[in-house]
Enzyme design. Structure first.
Site, PDB file in Angstrom:
ATOM      1  N   ARG A 112       8.311  49.484  48.915  1.00 13.05           N
ATOM      2  CA  ARG A 112       9.051  50.638  48.410  1.00 13.05           C
ATOM      3  C   ARG A 112       9.178  50.527  46.897  1.00 13.05           C
ATOM      4  O   ARG A 112       9.175  49.430  46.329  1.00 13.05           O
ATOM      5  CB  ARG A 112      10.425  50.711  49.074  1.00 13.05           C
ATOM      6  CG  ARG A 112      10.369  51.000  50.562  1.00 13.05           C
ATOM      7  CD  ARG A 112      11.751  50.995  51.185  1.00 13.05           C
ATOM      8  NE  ARG A 112      12.587  52.044  50.614  1.00 13.05           N
ATOM      9  CZ  ARG A 112      13.886  51.906  50.377  1.00 13.05           C
ATOM     10  NH1 ARG A 112      14.500  50.751  50.632  1.00 13.05           N
ATOM     11  NH2 ARG A 112      14.569  52.902  49.880  1.00 13.05           N
ATOM     12  N   GLU A 137       1.846  40.397  53.218  1.00  6.50           N
ATOM     13  CA  GLU A 137       1.516  39.363  52.231  1.00  6.50           C
ATOM     14  C   GLU A 137       2.326  39.641  50.962  1.00  6.50           C
ATOM     15  O   GLU A 137       1.968  40.519  50.179  1.00  6.50           O
ATOM     16  CB  GLU A 137       0.016  39.366  51.914  1.00  6.50           C
ATOM     17  CG  GLU A 137      -0.872  39.171  53.142  1.00  6.50           C
ATOM     18  CD  GLU A 137      -1.199  40.471  53.856  1.00  6.50           C
ATOM     19  OE1 GLU A 137      -1.087  41.551  53.236  1.00  6.50           O
ATOM     20  OE2 GLU A 137      -1.556  40.415  55.045  1.00  6.50           O
TER      21      GLU A 137
END
Length: 204
Positions: A112, A137
């Site tokens: 985000r 990751e």
């Protein structure tokens, strides 16, 4: 290729069968945005660590090969606990949510904006028909450690409908990471091409 919007996302979440979108737990309906769904940080982490080895090898037949998982340390945080990600550190984790994608839908997963602005970068693609917690990751590109709270909405996913139904999750086509619910170290060493290329190199 069509980007799924809120009405279609909500409709798919209410379906059963091949066209259904499954997300559990979906703790708050506000996670469903106009064209994205917010996803939460899971509890388990594999943290990259320094070892005495000069590099991570990816060819199993190489005498210097050492299992890739040995370059990572496992750690766990409970819901609401903090996980500190340090500059230039890689940590593998998953979403809190278990997701089942329809066979005609693939997902892009990103951080985000609020976390991208802290230096946490992620951009990965999930195949149509995937089942499991989304693999994540994490990498800290900033100059400062960043606190991540387990269960917080760190990620967002965009879902795209294709024009065909994938066989990605079929038993006839086994996959490395399908069905994972905890972070998994890279299985790059399982790629058959690497062995063939290593033999070519050894013949020179």
């Amino acid at each position: 290729m069509a980007l799924l919007h809120k009405d279609e996302l909500t409709r798919r979440l209410g379906l059963t069968g091949d066209d259904a979108l499954f997300i559990d737990p979906l703790l708050d309906q506000s996670q469903i945005g106009e064209v994205t769904i917010d996803l939460r940080l899971g509890c388990d982490f594999l943290v990259s660590i320094l070892t005495r080895r000069p590099y991570i090898g990816t060819v199993k037949s190489d005498p210097a090969f050492r299992g890739i998982a040995s370059y990572f340390q496992t750690t766990r945080r409970e819901f609401g606990d903090s996980f500190m990600l340090y500059p230039n550190q890689l940590a593998l984790t998953t979403t809190l949510e278990f997701v089942g994608l329809p066979r005609d839908v693939h997902a892009d997963v990103l951080t985000r904006s609020s976390y991208t602005r802290l230096g946490i970068h992620l951009n990965t693609m999930i195949q149509p028909g995937y089942r499991g917690c989304f693999p994540i990751e994490l990498f800290n590109e900033s100059n400062n450690p960043v606190e991540l709270v387990v269960g917080s909405r760190v990620f967002q996913t965009r879902l795209f409908q294709g024009s065909f139904k994938s066989q990605y999750s079929s038993f006839a086509s086994p996959r490395k990471y399908l069905g994972n619910v905890r972070p998994t170290a890279s299985r790059a060493a399982d790629d058959p091409d690497l062995e063939r290329l290593f033999k070519i190199r050894e013949k020179r």
